[in-house]
Design a protein around this motif. Structure first.
Motif, PDB file in Angstrom:
ATOM      1  N   VAL A  93      -0.927   0.484 -12.975  1.00  0.00           N
ATOM      2  CA  VAL A  93      -1.034   1.305 -11.762  1.00  0.00           C
ATOM      3  C   VAL A  93      -0.577   0.525 -10.548  1.00  0.00           C
ATOM      4  CG1 VAL A  93      -2.588   2.849 -10.084  1.00  0.00           C
ATOM      5  CG2 VAL A  93      -3.212   2.490 -12.780  1.00  0.00           C
ATOM      6  N   ARG A  94       0.343   1.001  -9.612  1.00  0.00           N
ATOM      7  CA  ARG A  94       0.806   0.440  -8.459  1.00  0.00           C
ATOM      8  C   ARG A  94       0.527   1.263  -7.332  1.00  0.00           C
ATOM      9  NH1 ARG A  94       4.968  -3.408 -10.631  1.00  0.00           N
ATOM     10  NH2 ARG A  94       5.226  -2.812 -12.976  1.00  0.00           N
ATOM     11  N   ASN A  95       0.190   0.328  -6.164  1.00  0.00           N
ATOM     12  CA  ASN A  95       0.086   0.778  -4.816  1.00  0.00           C
ATOM     13  C   ASN A  95       1.325   0.426  -3.836  1.00  0.00           C
ATOM     14  OD1 ASN A  95      -2.613   2.371  -5.151  1.00  0.00           O
ATOM     15  ND2 ASN A  95      -3.420   0.215  -5.612  1.00  0.00           N
ATOM     16  N   ILE A  96       1.787  -0.830  -4.138  1.00  0.00           N
ATOM     17  CA  ILE A  96       2.682  -1.413  -3.456  1.00  0.00           C
ATOM     18  C   ILE A  96       3.659  -2.127  -4.422  1.00  0.00           C
ATOM     19  CG2 ILE A  96       2.887  -3.389  -1.928  1.00  0.00           C
ATOM     20  CD1 ILE A  96       0.073  -3.034  -0.791  1.00  0.00           C
ATOM     21  N   SER A  97       4.992  -2.123  -3.852  1.00  0.00           N
ATOM     22  CA  SER A  97       5.833  -2.422  -4.685  1.00  0.00           C
ATOM     23  C   SER A  97       5.909  -3.899  -5.039  1.00  0.00           C
ATOM     24  CB  SER A  97       7.426  -2.028  -4.210  1.00  0.00           C
ATOM     25  OG  SER A  97       7.481  -2.890  -2.794  1.00  0.00           O
ATOM     26  N   ALA A  98       6.134  -4.539  -6.279  1.00  0.00           N
ATOM     27  CA  ALA A  98       5.847  -5.872  -6.467  1.00  0.00           C
ATOM     28  C   ALA A  98       6.425  -6.088  -7.831  1.00  0.00           C
ATOM     29  CB  ALA A  98       4.684  -6.256  -6.327  1.00  0.00           C
ATOM     30  N   GLY A  99       6.812  -7.379  -8.329  1.00  0.00           N
ATOM     31  CA  GLY A  99       6.963  -7.735  -9.645  1.00  0.00           C
ATOM     32  C   GLY A  99       8.058  -6.853 -10.267  1.00  0.00           C
ATOM     33  N   SER A 100       7.819  -6.402 -11.279  1.00  0.00           N
ATOM     34  CA  SER A 100       9.032  -5.691 -12.168  1.00  0.00           C
ATOM     35  C   SER A 100       9.320  -4.281 -11.375  1.00  0.00           C
ATOM     36  CB  SER A 100       8.497  -5.359 -13.758  1.00  0.00           C
ATOM     37  OG  SER A 100       7.454  -4.571 -13.841  1.00  0.00           O
TER      38      SER A 100
END
Ligand code: TMP
Length: 240
Positions: A93-100
């Protein structure tokens, strides 16, 4: 409850049988890996922190209506859990862009999404955990439609509850990975762990990373970050 035969040793945990066929003991190690095991190291004290943190968060989530595998913390590193068959999906689950996400779509880290995104990876080390969609997971027969619906509902509930929890601790919940399992009767429950190994947690004021990205990206201060995030969690739990 005593440790019986070791069933499995993963990258960060060992799993033992117990005298009860429905219960297992998970034992948290200080070992850390990244990039599918390519990078290896240890984070002193991580096992103790991840054990405690995961247990506190799972108990909190259970109170909010998300069933989990947690049964009882046995000691600093060992926890009694319900035995499940793991659904071989990493539920992210993502709230903010990051990582992959940032890498795959060529965007910077830190873009706040209008709504959380749920994505699945197929848990398969040999294939390096490829991204998988609902239809592909159904085609492979690793999960059923109704289970996917339940998993998505729980994953979003976990996000809602933990976003609020961490906000009160001065921490932004950027993204996280969950795993679910089936009890013998087919009931889906939250399993595995919720820890700085499996979440991105940024200081709300400074943006400082308080999670495993410090290890993945050689940022230094890894142990200190784990201790800091644990202290914030304890303080926040006590206030509730
Ligand atoms: P990602 O941006 O690398 O896909 O990671 C998303 C989230 O999932 C992040 O919080 C770290 C967590 N994660 C795991 O817990 N295990 C893994 O093997 C990977 C790749 C990520």
């Amino acid at each position: 409850m005593n440790k019986g035969e070791q069933l499995y040793e993963g990258k960060a945990k060992k799993v033992f049988q117990t005298e009860d066929p429905n219960l297992l003991i998970v034992s948290y190690k200080d070992d850390a890996t990244a990039f599918n095991g390519l990078k290896k190291g240890t984070i002193a004290g991580k096992g103790v922190i991840n054990n405690k943190m995961s247990n506190l968060l799972m108990q909190y989530l259970a109170k909010q209506g998300v069933p989990t595998h947690f049964v009882e913390e046995l000691n600093d590193r060992d926890t009694l859990v319900k035995k499940v068959t793991i659904v071989p999906l990493e539920v992210i689950v993502r709230n903010i862009s990051a990582g992959s996400f940032a890498k795959r779509f060529g965007v910077e880290e830190g873009i706040v999404f209008k709504q959380p995104t749920v994505e699945f990876s197929y848990k398969n080390d040999a294939l390096e955990d490829p991204l998988i969609n609902d239809d592909q997971a159904l085609a492979l027969g690793i999960v059923e439609r109704s289970e996917l619906d339940t998993i998505r509902t729980y994953a979003l509930k976990v996000d809602e509850v933990l976003k609020e929890f961490w906000k009160d601790a001065g921490v932004t919940l950027v993204d996280f990975k969950l795993e679910f399992g089936r009890l013998p009767d087919g009931t889906i429950i939250l399993a595995d762990e919720i820890s700085p190994d499996t979440c991105r947690l940024w200081d709300s004021e400074t943006g400082e990373k308080l999670d495993k990205d410090r290890f993945r990206r050689d940022l230094g201060g890894v142990e200190e970050a784990y201790q800091e995030i644990m202290q914030r969690l304890i303080k926040n739990i006590e206030q509730r």
